[in-house]
Write a protein that holds these residues in place. Sequence first.
Motif, PDB file in Angstrom:
ATOM      1  N   PRO A  48      -2.983   6.449   1.308  1.00 24.37           N
ATOM      2  CA  PRO A  48      -2.528   7.704   0.681  1.00 24.37           C
ATOM      3  C   PRO A  48      -1.022   7.938   0.811  1.00 24.37           C
ATOM      4  O   PRO A  48      -0.440   8.679   0.018  1.00 24.37           O
ATOM      5  CB  PRO A  48      -3.318   8.782   1.430  1.00 24.37           C
ATOM      6  N   ASN A  49      -0.377   7.293   1.786  1.00 26.86           N
ATOM      7  CA  ASN A  49       1.058   7.564   2.001  1.00 26.86           C
ATOM      8  C   ASN A  49       1.968   6.604   1.235  1.00 26.86           C
ATOM      9  O   ASN A  49       3.188   6.681   1.351  1.00 26.86           O
ATOM     10  CB  ASN A  49       1.392   7.495   3.502  1.00 26.86           C
ATOM     11  N   PRO A  85       3.209   5.517  -2.318  1.00 24.51           N
ATOM     12  CA  PRO A  85       3.155   5.928  -3.734  1.00 24.51           C
ATOM     13  C   PRO A  85       3.058   4.742  -4.703  1.00 24.51           C
ATOM     14  O   PRO A  85       2.689   4.906  -5.856  1.00 24.51           O
ATOM     15  CB  PRO A  85       4.477   6.687  -3.937  1.00 24.51           C
ATOM     16  N   HIS A  86       3.442   3.545  -4.214  1.00 24.88           N
ATOM     17  CA  HIS A  86       3.484   2.387  -5.122  1.00 24.88           C
ATOM     18  C   HIS A  86       2.161   1.629  -5.199  1.00 24.88           C
ATOM     19  O   HIS A  86       1.940   0.849  -6.105  1.00 24.88           O
ATOM     20  CB  HIS A  86       4.573   1.404  -4.676  1.00 24.88           C
ATOM     21  N   VAL A  87       1.277   1.847  -4.243  1.00 24.14           N
ATOM     22  CA  VAL A  87       0.083   0.998  -4.129  1.00 24.14           C
ATOM     23  C   VAL A  87      -0.834   1.127  -5.348  1.00 24.14           C
ATOM     24  O   VAL A  87      -1.488   0.166  -5.750  1.00 24.14           O
ATOM     25  CB  VAL A  87      -0.679   1.283  -2.807  1.00 24.14           C
ATOM     26  N   GLN A  88      -0.858   2.308  -5.973  1.00 26.40           N
ATOM     27  CA  GLN A  88      -1.730   2.480  -7.155  1.00 26.40           C
ATOM     28  C   GLN A  88      -1.321   1.528  -8.277  1.00 26.40           C
ATOM     29  O   GLN A  88      -2.142   1.098  -9.088  1.00 26.40           O
ATOM     30  CB  GLN A  88      -1.685   3.931  -7.649  1.00 26.40           C
ATOM     31  N   TYR A  89      -0.016   1.170  -8.329  1.00 26.85           N
ATOM     32  CA  TYR A  89       0.459   0.241  -9.365  1.00 26.85           C
ATOM     33  C   TYR A  89       0.285  -1.215  -8.934  1.00 26.85           C
ATOM     34  O   TYR A  89      -0.130  -2.053  -9.732  1.00 26.85           O
ATOM     35  CB  TYR A  89       1.928   0.529  -9.705  1.00 26.85           C
ATOM     36  N   SER A  90       0.609  -1.504  -7.676  1.00 27.74           N
ATOM     37  CA  SER A  90       0.513  -2.915  -7.237  1.00 27.74           C
ATOM     38  C   SER A  90      -0.935  -3.401  -7.245  1.00 27.74           C
ATOM     39  O   SER A  90      -1.205  -4.581  -7.457  1.00 27.74           O
ATOM     40  CB  SER A  90       1.170  -3.119  -5.866  1.00 27.74           C
ATOM     41  N   ALA A  91      -1.914  -2.463  -7.061  1.00 27.80           N
ATOM     42  CA  ALA A  91      -3.328  -2.862  -7.105  1.00 27.80           C
ATOM     43  C   ALA A  91      -3.691  -3.416  -8.482  1.00 27.80           C
ATOM     44  O   ALA A  91      -4.479  -4.353  -8.608  1.00 27.80           O
ATOM     45  CB  ALA A  91      -4.225  -1.667  -6.785  1.00 27.80           C
ATOM     46  N   LEU A 134     -10.835  -3.842   0.485  1.00 32.40           N
ATOM     47  CA  LEU A 134      -9.813  -2.886   0.907  1.00 32.40           C
ATOM     48  C   LEU A 134      -9.982  -2.465   2.364  1.00 32.40           C
ATOM     49  O   LEU A 134      -9.007  -2.192   3.054  1.00 32.40           O
ATOM     50  CB  LEU A 134      -9.843  -1.647   0.005  1.00 32.40           C
ATOM     51  N   LYS A 135     -11.240  -2.425   2.836  1.00 32.06           N
ATOM     52  CA  LYS A 135     -11.489  -2.053   4.241  1.00 32.06           C
ATOM     53  C   LYS A 135     -10.755  -2.999   5.185  1.00 32.06           C
ATOM     54  O   LYS A 135     -10.296  -2.613   6.251  1.00 32.06           O
ATOM     55  CB  LYS A 135     -12.990  -2.121   4.550  1.00 32.06           C
ATOM     56  N   ASP A 136     -10.689  -4.303   4.774  1.00 30.21           N
ATOM     57  CA  ASP A 136     -10.050  -5.309   5.639  1.00 30.21           C
ATOM     58  C   ASP A 136      -8.554  -5.438   5.382  1.00 30.21           C
ATOM     59  O   ASP A 136      -7.880  -6.231   6.032  1.00 30.21           O
ATOM     60  CB  ASP A 136     -10.703  -6.687   5.411  1.00 30.21           C
ATOM     61  N   THR A 137      -8.008  -4.730   4.389  1.00 26.69           N
ATOM     62  CA  THR A 137      -6.580  -4.858   4.070  1.00 26.69           C
ATOM     63  C   THR A 137      -5.794  -3.866   4.925  1.00 26.69           C
ATOM     64  O   THR A 137      -5.982  -2.653   4.810  1.00 26.69           O
ATOM     65  CB  THR A 137      -6.328  -4.586   2.565  1.00 26.69           C
ATOM     66  N   GLN A 138      -4.923  -4.403   5.763  1.00 28.34           N
ATOM     67  CA  GLN A 138      -4.146  -3.545   6.672  1.00 28.34           C
ATOM     68  C   GLN A 138      -2.787  -3.174   6.091  1.00 28.34           C
ATOM     69  O   GLN A 138      -2.229  -2.131   6.389  1.00 28.34           O
ATOM     70  CB  GLN A 138      -3.937  -4.255   8.024  1.00 28.34           C
ATOM     71  N   ASP A 139      -2.258  -4.075   5.225  1.00 29.21           N
ATOM     72  CA  ASP A 139      -0.903  -3.870   4.703  1.00 29.21           C
ATOM     73  C   ASP A 139      -0.984  -3.691   3.180  1.00 29.21           C
ATOM     74  O   ASP A 139      -1.537  -4.538   2.475  1.00 29.21           O
ATOM     75  CB  ASP A 139      -0.058  -5.112   5.035  1.00 29.21           C
ATOM     76  N   ALA A 140      -0.425  -2.595   2.684  1.00 26.61           N
ATOM     77  CA  ALA A 140      -0.481  -2.303   1.236  1.00 26.61           C
ATOM     78  C   ALA A 140       0.182  -3.403   0.409  1.00 26.61           C
ATOM     79  O   ALA A 140      -0.163  -3.621  -0.754  1.00 26.61           O
ATOM     80  CB  ALA A 140       0.197  -0.962   0.955  1.00 26.61           C
ATOM     81  N   ASN A 141       1.136  -4.139   1.010  1.00 28.07           N
ATOM     82  CA  ASN A 141       1.842  -5.200   0.262  1.00 28.07           C
ATOM     83  C   ASN A 141       0.954  -6.404  -0.032  1.00 28.07           C
ATOM     84  O   ASN A 141       1.269  -7.219  -0.900  1.00 28.07           O
ATOM     85  CB  ASN A 141       3.079  -5.680   1.037  1.00 28.07           C
ATOM     86  N   SER A 171     -10.665   1.946 -11.568  1.00 31.95           N
ATOM     87  CA  SER A 171     -11.352   2.018 -10.262  1.00 31.95           C
ATOM     88  C   SER A 171     -10.464   1.478  -9.141  1.00 31.95           C
ATOM     89  O   SER A 171     -10.390   2.068  -8.057  1.00 31.95           O
ATOM     90  CB  SER A 171     -12.646   1.192 -10.298  1.00 31.95           C
ATOM     91  N   LEU A 172      -9.810   0.340  -9.394  1.00 32.23           N
ATOM     92  CA  LEU A 172      -8.941  -0.262  -8.364  1.00 32.23           C
ATOM     93  C   LEU A 172      -7.834   0.700  -7.971  1.00 32.23           C
ATOM     94  O   LEU A 172      -7.498   0.861  -6.798  1.00 32.23           O
ATOM     95  CB  LEU A 172      -8.310  -1.562  -8.894  1.00 32.23           C
ATOM     96  N   ARG A 173      -7.270   1.343  -8.977  1.00 32.92           N
ATOM     97  CA  ARG A 173      -6.146   2.259  -8.744  1.00 32.92           C
ATOM     98  C   ARG A 173      -6.584   3.438  -7.860  1.00 32.92           C
ATOM     99  O   ARG A 173      -5.895   3.807  -6.905  1.00 32.92           O
ATOM    100  CB  ARG A 173      -5.655   2.743 -10.110  1.00 32.92           C
ATOM    101  N   GLN A 174      -7.763   4.012  -8.182  1.00 35.77           N
ATOM    102  CA  GLN A 174      -8.271   5.151  -7.414  1.00 35.77           C
ATOM    103  C   GLN A 174      -8.523   4.758  -5.957  1.00 35.77           C
ATOM    104  O   GLN A 174      -8.141   5.467  -5.026  1.00 35.77           O
ATOM    105  CB  GLN A 174      -9.595   5.670  -8.018  1.00 35.77           C
ATOM    106  N   MET A 175      -9.160   3.590  -5.769  1.00 40.34           N
ATOM    107  CA  MET A 175      -9.519   3.154  -4.404  1.00 40.34           C
ATOM    108  C   MET A 175      -8.274   2.849  -3.573  1.00 40.34           C
ATOM    109  O   MET A 175      -8.213   3.171  -2.391  1.00 40.34           O
ATOM    110  CB  MET A 175     -10.404   1.896  -4.479  1.00 40.34           C
TER     111      MET A 175
END
Length: 804
Positions: free
Chosen positions: A449-450, A452-458, A341-348, A439-443
């Motif tokens: 944080p901005n 809202p969809h990333v918790q599901y796409s993870a 996740l540290k290296d991921t720049q784009d939530a998509n 765990s993936l969802r929390q991270m």
Amino acid sequence: EAKNLLPYLGPHKMRDCFCTINLDQEEVYRTQVVEKSLSPFFSEEFYFEIPRTFQYLSFYVYDKNVLQRDLRIGKVAIKKEDLCHHSGKETWFSLQPVDSNSEVQGKVHLELKLNELITENGTVCQQLVVHIKACHGLPLINGQSCDPYATVSLVGPSRNDQKKTKVKKKTSNPQFNEIFYFEVTRSSSYTRKSQFQVEEEDIEKLEIRIDLWNNGNLVQDVFLGEIKVPVNVLRTDSSHQAWYLLQPRDNGNKSSKTDDLGSLRLNICYTEDYVLPSEYYGPLKTLLLKSPDVQPISASAAYILSEICRDKNDAVLPLVRLLLHHDKLVPFATAVAELDLKDTQDANTIFRGNSLATRCLDEMMKIVGGHYLKVTLKPILDEICDSSKSCEIDPIKLKEGDNVENNKENLRYYVDKLFSTIVKSSMSCPTVMCDIFYSLRQMATQRFPNDPHVQYSAVSSFVFLRFFAVAVVSPHTFHLRPHHPDAQTIRTLTLISKTIQTLGSWGSLSKSKSSFKETFMCEFFKMFQEEGYIMAVKKFLDEISSTETKESSGTSEPVHLKEGEMYKRAQGRTRIGKKNFKKRWFCLTSRELTYHKQPGKDAIYTIPVKNILAVEKLEESSFNKKNMFQVIHTEKPLYVQANNCVEANEWIDVLCRVSRCNQNRLSFYHPSVYLNGNWLCCQETSENTLGCKPCTAGVPADIQIDIDEDRETERIYSLFTLSLLKLQKMEEACGTIAVYQGPQKEPDDYSNFVIEDSVTTFKTIQQIKSIIEKLDEPHEKYRKKRSSSAKYGSKENPIVGKAS
């Protein structure tokens, strides 16, 4: 894949091809049929333990024939000792012709002696005594044991004396025990007084040749192999006894002119593990199991292993299995995912790469998710594969008479049914998968944080894209179907998988746009862009990534462990009074072993797992059949014949594991059967007499996840040993980083490694090296002992080649 196969003569040049994998002459796997192609692309993977000794690993390319026997186009045969040269590489092999003279396997036990004889007129001659004792491991002919006999010949420049043994019925391990005498004539210079010895000119010219044949009765006898032993083996000793490997005929595979039969591309990974007793692996295991607690994770032994391995996948499988076995996988996978996740720049693009984290999760889902897939997908996949409804919606691929609207309805019906089952299946999702998804969802939420969809796409990027969609498109790989689907069904499954993948892809759903390149798929997907689908996916992802721990799916429902077709010996008697063998569909769960007339039919016979007392191999001599095993339970033993040695081994393993903790397990068993009033093995007359051989013990107890932790640690030790040079480089890189704090002038030295904390990483590498060094010594001792213990010419180490 294959290429440039020989075309048919005539207008229809294409072939319908499939491949088989064989240990010597025994088929252990076959691929699906690729229709109408001279360059078929199979893209199939088979992984199996090899349960017996073998000479060749062979691959045959067949042309499927509906009316007659399938035609063998050609083969690739790789000697066991050459497998290591090809391991881990992708190679094009030229297909070799297949003829019966080159299809050999097995070994012969032989004894030769020279006797001195005085003839009636007082001259001295020599007599050669050939004792053909036994053969072992002859091939199956059309799936059955053969009727072998041997011809024994003394061959020289001007002689060919031939004798023949009796035919032994229905056995691959015949005991001949026949002795033949040949007169070796002497030159006139030989006198009675001279020292007994064979003269040079005779020795060099004479040889004993033994040919093995299968008695064909009404058809032609089939050649099974030959050996040639020069009589000069008796030059120094008047007696010679040894086992010999059967060889192809001189002209086998060397026909005067062969057409170019084409080539086969193979990727073979072959490993031999020498697993020592558990106490040797303690320190390495402890170091690996500490990995999840190491800060930063990149300085842990498990992470370092993945960094230095040539292929990350080699490291992932044993690591995941070992960590899973000790409940350490969730913290480890969480820590490496955080690094991702540290290296991921784009939530998509979250978890879309092929990193250590994604590979660990893929492997974990394969291991623990098998039962989950079965209860969720199997009923619908069975319906799709058995109904053969057309679902083609690509206008270019439509067949004549196809109605695209009907096909669209068929496809929609299947997608809806499958989707509905998946989103209602959260209660069956294994606990360990839910814990990692949480765990993936929390991270992901903390990292973006901005959004809202990333918790599901993870979570959806794993459970839909890498789990359900993959299982739908290749059900046979996940043991959801016994055989490969046909071409039309594969196309249907591909279209369903694509739709399910996009339906579960939270990024596509939340932004109301599909990722399809094809216009016809975009049109079709519009049917599913409704609020109801989005809410169903959201609810499902919430449920499988919630913190509430739920019961493991294994406790409430029986875990489905294995199924397949085998032959079993009838429990009752037939009218004639003989017991016979019938083909049945076997199914094993954690509760019971059943067999059925056909898959999906009601069980004919059930053995509760708690009633199993032992599972052991059955001696071939019992029924003159190979690959047999027995399930000894509270009633009469069940005798079963598997289709090949790999399958027999897998069934014995899984049955042993599932019944290992049964209270009344036997300590002794009979390796053969009770026939005609006595046990064939020990000749005892009472059917209830105690077994004469100790039962096999020491199988792992975990039935849902079959993990032998010593074996996995041994694998990891081997990987560290193979990668010592890279480990050395990583150690040097740590030293360089620690000492030199300025800008990196030559980044190539260590930019390939992830080193966040050079001091901690350096310490871990030192520990790894020290443990590996200590393990090297007992392994080396064992290898030497193993190589020197079997004498050349013994049954375990037979003589290879035409001469000794």
